[in-house]
Scaffold this active site. Sequence first.
Site, PDB file in Angstrom:
ATOM      1  N   GLY A 156      -1.540 -17.896 106.703  1.00 32.11           N
ATOM      2  CA  GLY A 156      -1.804 -19.317 106.601  1.00 32.11           C
ATOM      3  C   GLY A 156      -0.649 -20.133 107.089  1.00 32.11           C
ATOM      4  NE  ARG A 157      -3.075 -26.135 106.636  1.00 31.82           N
ATOM      5  CZ  ARG A 157      -4.272 -25.876 106.148  1.00 31.82           C
ATOM      6  NH1 ARG A 157      -4.437 -24.941 105.241  1.00 31.82           N
ATOM      7  NH2 ARG A 157      -5.323 -26.544 106.580  1.00 31.82           N
ATOM      8  CB  ILE A 158       3.624 -21.354 104.166  1.00 27.34           C
ATOM      9  CG1 ILE A 158       5.069 -21.542 103.751  1.00 27.34           C
ATOM     10  CG2 ILE A 158       3.074 -20.082 103.604  1.00 27.34           C
ATOM     11  CD1 ILE A 158       5.534 -22.934 103.827  1.00 27.34           C
ATOM     12  NE  ARG A 179      -7.976 -11.642 102.132  1.00 32.41           N
ATOM     13  CZ  ARG A 179      -8.703 -12.577 101.564  1.00 32.41           C
ATOM     14  NH1 ARG A 179      -9.863 -12.290 101.030  1.00 32.41           N
ATOM     15  NH2 ARG A 179      -8.288 -13.837 101.512  1.00 32.41           N
ATOM     16  CB  ILE A 238       7.867 -19.824  97.589  1.00 31.08           C
ATOM     17  CG1 ILE A 238       7.388 -19.176  98.902  1.00 31.08           C
ATOM     18  CG2 ILE A 238       9.378 -19.812  97.475  1.00 31.08           C
ATOM     19  CD1 ILE A 238       7.732 -19.987 100.145  1.00 31.08           C
ATOM     20  CB  ALA A 239       2.785 -17.401  96.593  1.00 35.50           C
ATOM     21  NE  ARG A 240      -0.491 -22.237  92.405  1.00 37.29           N
ATOM     22  CZ  ARG A 240       0.107 -23.199  93.123  1.00 37.29           C
ATOM     23  NH1 ARG A 240       1.344 -23.036  93.543  1.00 37.29           N
ATOM     24  NH2 ARG A 240      -0.527 -24.328  93.414  1.00 37.29           N
ATOM     25  CD  GLU A 269       4.493 -21.959  87.439  1.00 38.66           C
ATOM     26  OE1 GLU A 269       5.016 -21.012  88.053  1.00 38.66           O
ATOM     27  OE2 GLU A 269       4.313 -23.081  87.931  1.00 38.66           O
ATOM     28  CG  HIS A 287       5.794 -24.495  90.736  1.00 36.45           C
ATOM     29  ND1 HIS A 287       4.615 -23.962  90.259  1.00 36.45           N
ATOM     30  CD2 HIS A 287       5.513 -24.878  91.999  1.00 36.45           C
ATOM     31  CE1 HIS A 287       3.685 -24.033  91.175  1.00 36.45           C
ATOM     32  NE2 HIS A 287       4.198 -24.595  92.256  1.00 36.45           N
ATOM     33  CB  ILE A 288      11.536 -27.264  92.678  1.00 37.00           C
ATOM     34  CG1 ILE A 288      12.548 -26.108  92.862  1.00 37.00           C
ATOM     35  CG2 ILE A 288      11.539 -27.766  91.240  1.00 37.00           C
ATOM     36  CD1 ILE A 288      14.005 -26.537  92.748  1.00 37.00           C
TER      37      ILE A 288
HETATM   38  C1  DGY Z   1       1.419 -26.566  95.666  1.00 42.01           C
HETATM   39  O1  DGY Z   1       1.294 -27.558  96.367  1.00 42.01           O
HETATM   40  O2  DGY Z   1       0.506 -25.755  95.498  1.00 42.01           O
HETATM   41  C2  DGY Z   1       2.734 -26.380  95.013  1.00 42.01           C
HETATM   42  O3  DGY Z   1       2.837 -25.163  94.404  1.00 42.01           O
HETATM   43  C3  DGY Z   1       2.988 -27.503  94.032  1.00 42.01           C
HETATM   44  O4  DGY Z   1       2.151 -27.333  92.944  1.00 42.01           O
END
Ligand code: DGY
Length: 328
Positions: A156-158, A179, A238-240, A269, A287-288
């Site tokens: 994806g985008r990141i 995938r 940095i995902a979830r 969290e 989560h920043i």
């Molecule tokens: C998002 O945009 O999904 C970041 O994790 C901020 O919640």
Amino acid sequence: MPRPHVLVARAVFPEVVERLRAHFEVEDNPGDIIYSAAELSARLQGKQGAFTTGSERIDAALLDANAQLRAVCNMAVGYNNFDVDACTARGVLCTNTPDVLTETTADFGFALMMATARRISESEHYLRRGEWTRWAYDMFTGRDVHAATLGILGMGRIVQPIARRAALGIGMRVIYHNRSRLAAEQEAPIGARYVDKATLLAQADHLVLVLPYSAASHHAIGAAELAQMKPTATLTNIARGGIVDDAALAQALRERRIAAAGLDVFEGEPQLNPALLDLPSVVLTPHIASASVATRRAMANLAADNLIAALTGGAPPTPINPQVLASR
Ligand code: DGY
């Protein structure tokens, strides 16, 4: 025509609330109280729209108690707090805030990977404790990032902004797994090589997770995956939360089966596994990743754009379930 009523579920930039007030009767939350599920549902009574963040769960029970709801607009690119199928079945539009945070999040992912590999938090804490008395040849020696192999799990985008920084900026070799595969013309400029998950785990010097959370990605990195990584490798999430089995990660770090981890997101969290707090080899942030002033403002305005368009007959810029609009 009576003006629609909306709930702004968390505190947000006052000027964005004012933008919403130009169109709607707004109940906002300047005290930034975290509503329980019952309170959120109660506050949504009589409201057609909600401006939400990842903290508000929008599920079938809430929707059934609020049949008047027409749109839920997340100030986040991730939307695992929405039961999108339940929303779609009830004609509720869901929106998120993609794109506007991509480069900012890539900056942060890169910084967190660097801080993790070069032991920046650990050494700063040592210094602040007053323990630094002399230079030593092996003091806080970490792992090089330049010219190392970056492994990216997810797509994806990141992916591309991170890979671009890595490959073009500091000469990293980039491998990734997901995938689906990027198009050849997207891979070529950054020299990204698609590999299977086992190869990714085995070859990455620095593994960065950027996949969205879903039932399928729950514990995508657990004990078995950590066991396949190099003992010198670092892991950056940095995902979830929930994509990594945090208990298994803490154990792997304790047993030095991987070198270090950088975590911006956690299972459950803002609570976190206490074992992580005791490990000096983990860099922990709350989560920043998207938290630059400009980007948070852009996210808030995009969520507001979506809500305004959704409830005034316009075209929401970033719908998640656009089929709802087609059926209106
Ligand atoms: C998002 O945009 O999904 C970041 O994790 C901020 O919640």
